[in-house]
Design an enzyme around this catalytic site. Structure first.
Site, PDB file in Angstrom:
ATOM      1  N   HIS A 224       0.800  -1.238   0.000  1.00  0.00           N
ATOM      2  CA  HIS A 224       0.000   0.000   0.000  1.00  0.00           C
ATOM      3  C   HIS A 224       0.826   1.279   0.000  1.00  0.00           C
ATOM      4  CE1 HIS A 224      -0.122   1.222   4.413  1.00  0.00           C
ATOM      5  NE2 HIS A 224       0.361  -0.001   4.521  1.00  0.00           N
ATOM      6  N   CYS A 345       1.410   5.759  11.858  1.00  0.00           N
ATOM      7  CA  CYS A 345       1.258   4.523  12.632  1.00  0.00           C
ATOM      8  C   CYS A 345       1.046   4.822  14.105  1.00  0.00           C
ATOM      9  CB  CYS A 345       2.513   3.667  12.508  1.00  0.00           C
ATOM     10  SG  CYS A 345       3.147   3.637  10.863  1.00  0.00           S
TER      11      CYS A 345
HETATM   12  N1  PMP Z   1       7.895  -0.373   8.004  1.00  0.00           N
HETATM   13  C1  PMP Z   1       7.839   0.905   7.636  1.00  0.00           C
HETATM   14  C2  PMP Z   1       9.126   1.670   7.458  1.00  0.00           C
HETATM   15  C3  PMP Z   1       6.612   1.534   7.406  1.00  0.00           C
HETATM   16  O1  PMP Z   1       6.575   2.818   7.034  1.00  0.00           O
HETATM   17  C4  PMP Z   1       5.428   0.781   7.565  1.00  0.00           C
HETATM   18  C5  PMP Z   1       4.066   1.412   7.352  1.00  0.00           C
HETATM   19  N2  PMP Z   1       3.854   2.598   8.079  1.00  0.00           N
HETATM   20  C6  PMP Z   1       5.535  -0.561   7.960  1.00  0.00           C
HETATM   21  C7  PMP Z   1       6.784  -1.108   8.170  1.00  0.00           C
HETATM   22  C8  PMP Z   1       4.311  -1.419   8.165  1.00  0.00           C
HETATM   23  O2  PMP Z   1       3.741  -1.748   6.928  1.00  0.00           O
HETATM   24  P1  PMP Z   1       2.272  -2.316   6.796  1.00  0.00           P
HETATM   25  O3  PMP Z   1       1.343  -1.139   6.938  1.00  0.00           O
HETATM   26  O4  PMP Z   1       2.239  -2.917   5.422  1.00  0.00           O
HETATM   27  O5  PMP Z   1       2.074  -3.336   7.851  1.00  0.00           O
END
Ligand code: PMP
Length: 400
Positions: A224, A345
């Site tokens: 995504h 996040c």
């Molecule tokens: N690692 C990094 C550096 C990210 O930016 C993200 C997403 N914010 C993730 C891992 C996690 O990815 P996902 O949303 O596909 O679980």
């Protein structure tokens, strides 16, 4: 589409049709799916809908779509089939967990030291916290006084008892690029038994990502962030590396990731990789131009640029002095400009990453993350700068 829009309206989701008018500068949080990518997903859902494990023709067709996507990802990483496997996951959170727990369960019975950095995504940091609880010695390398993580700092954290080193290629909060290739090469030379894992989520299809140049045994990716749907990710696992799976079940994907493969998502991911691999350098130049323009415009109105010049051009961290990130974020939102306060996040929770990168304390509450895509235009940046400037005047008035 009509029925789905009706449901969205009932739910109060208004953005569906007006999205075209908005200025979306939050591409490090997630991206809009490209048309050819959603077409691919629909095709796999409605035409090639077989279970790839089925022995009949529909199953074989579904399996072909998976093979296509694996080939696209392998080509993008510069690896061939005999060098390792592509395993599809639900995203990079699962990929990072699988890499970290998978390696340490297989190889960490005696070698109890694991190395990472203090600027990782929570899906890495929290996995390391769990390893710590299980009795592993976790070494976290911090940026130095200049906000740099050097290859030598990573190398010197590793010793003969180290089972895994895990570090990201591009930081998701400020675009900082870590010297992974140099560090992992030296680590592999000195400690050939130490496994290397790189979270390449924010680098893949943005800057060149070559498995060979990274010297990574495991690479994790997320769909995504590259205009494919949410809920799909991939891992490259070098031949000979044995990961203890997180989940057990039907033994799909060589037993590393049981569960029926989500063919529509996998095919969509492969399609996004194919499209983007065809124009990586053009998109990079575009992001570079947008980034340089944003730096000039925003510093001209008094914003502070936090990302280094050498950072990924796709991410620009700024601070708007004396205005809280969330206040500015919502002010911009009223003008249909969408940005992030630090990292999406953490959703409201403050991140330690800016402090680790030596951002002065006075800016910590005022950080805004801008992240670009091939769709971002110079006009978008003009509108952003005008809105930030208005925000600085209006919000300052409110404070008085
Ligand atoms: N690692 C990094 C550096 C990210 O930016 C993200 C997403 N914010 C993730 C891992 C996690 O990815 P996902 O949303 O596909 O679980």
């Amino acid at each position: 589409m009509k029925k789905c829009v009706d449901t969205c309206n009932k739910l109060g989701v208004q953005i569906v049709l007006s999205m075209k008018e908005c200025i979306y500068l939050d591409n490090a949080a997630t991206t809009k799916v490209m048309d050819e990518v959603s077409d691919a997903a629909v095709y796999a859902m409605t035409e090639a809908y077989g279970n790839p494990s089925s022995l009949h023709r529909l199953g074989i067709d579904a399996e072909r779509l998976i093979s296509y996507s694996k080939k696209q990802i392998m080509a993008a990483l510069g690896v061939s089939q005999d060098q390792g496997e592509i395993i599809f996951t639900s995203g990079a959170t699962e990929g990072n967990n699988t890499a970290i727990f998978g390696i340490t369960e297989t190889y960490g019975k005696r070698r109890k030291r694991v190395v990472t950095t203090t600027v990782e995504h929570p899906s890495v940091e929290k996995a390391f916290q769990r390893l710590e609880e299980k009795g592993f010695e976790v070494v976290r390398v911090s940026p130095d006084e200049n906000g740099e993580i050097t290859a030598d700092a990573l190398v010197s954290a590793v010793d003969g008892n180290t089972c895994l080193v895990s570090a990201m290629l591009v930081n998701n909060e400020n675009g900082y690029i870590l010297p992974i290739g140099e560090a992992f090469q030296k680590i592999k030379k000195r400690y050939p038994d130490c496994f290397t894992h790189c979270d390449c989520v924010q680098g893949f299809e943005k800057i060149p990502v070559s498995q060979k140049k990274l010297f990574a045994d495991i690479i994790t990716l997320s769909g995504h962030k590259i205009h494919a749907p949410k809920g799909i990710g991939a891992m490259f696992i070098k031949k000979g590396v044995r990961l203890t799976p997180l989940m057990v079940g039907g033994g799909q994907q060589k037993g590393v990731r049981s569960g029926t493969e989500p063919v529509p998502m996998i095919y969509a991911f492969g399609k996004a990789v194919e499209v983007l691999s065809g124009n990586l350098s053009e998109r990079y130049s575009h992001a570079d131009e947008i980034n340089a323009y944003a730096r000039e415009k925003l510093s001209g109105i008094g914003a502070v640029i936090l990302s280094e010049e050498t950072a990924s051009p796709y991410i620009l961290s700024i601070a708007v002095p004396n205005i809280r990130s969330e206040t500015m974020l919502h002010f911009l939102e009223e003008r249909n400009i969408f940005v992030s306060s630090g990292s999406a996040c953490s959703k409201g929770k403050t991140s330690d990453v800016p402090t680790e990168f030596k951002v002065p304390e006075k800016y910590l509450d005022s950080i805004i993350r801008l992240s670009f895509s091939y769709e971002t235009s110079l006009n978008d940046i003009d509108a952003l700068a005008e809105a930030v400037s208005d925000g600085m005047k209006n919000l300052a008035k409110i404070r008085k």
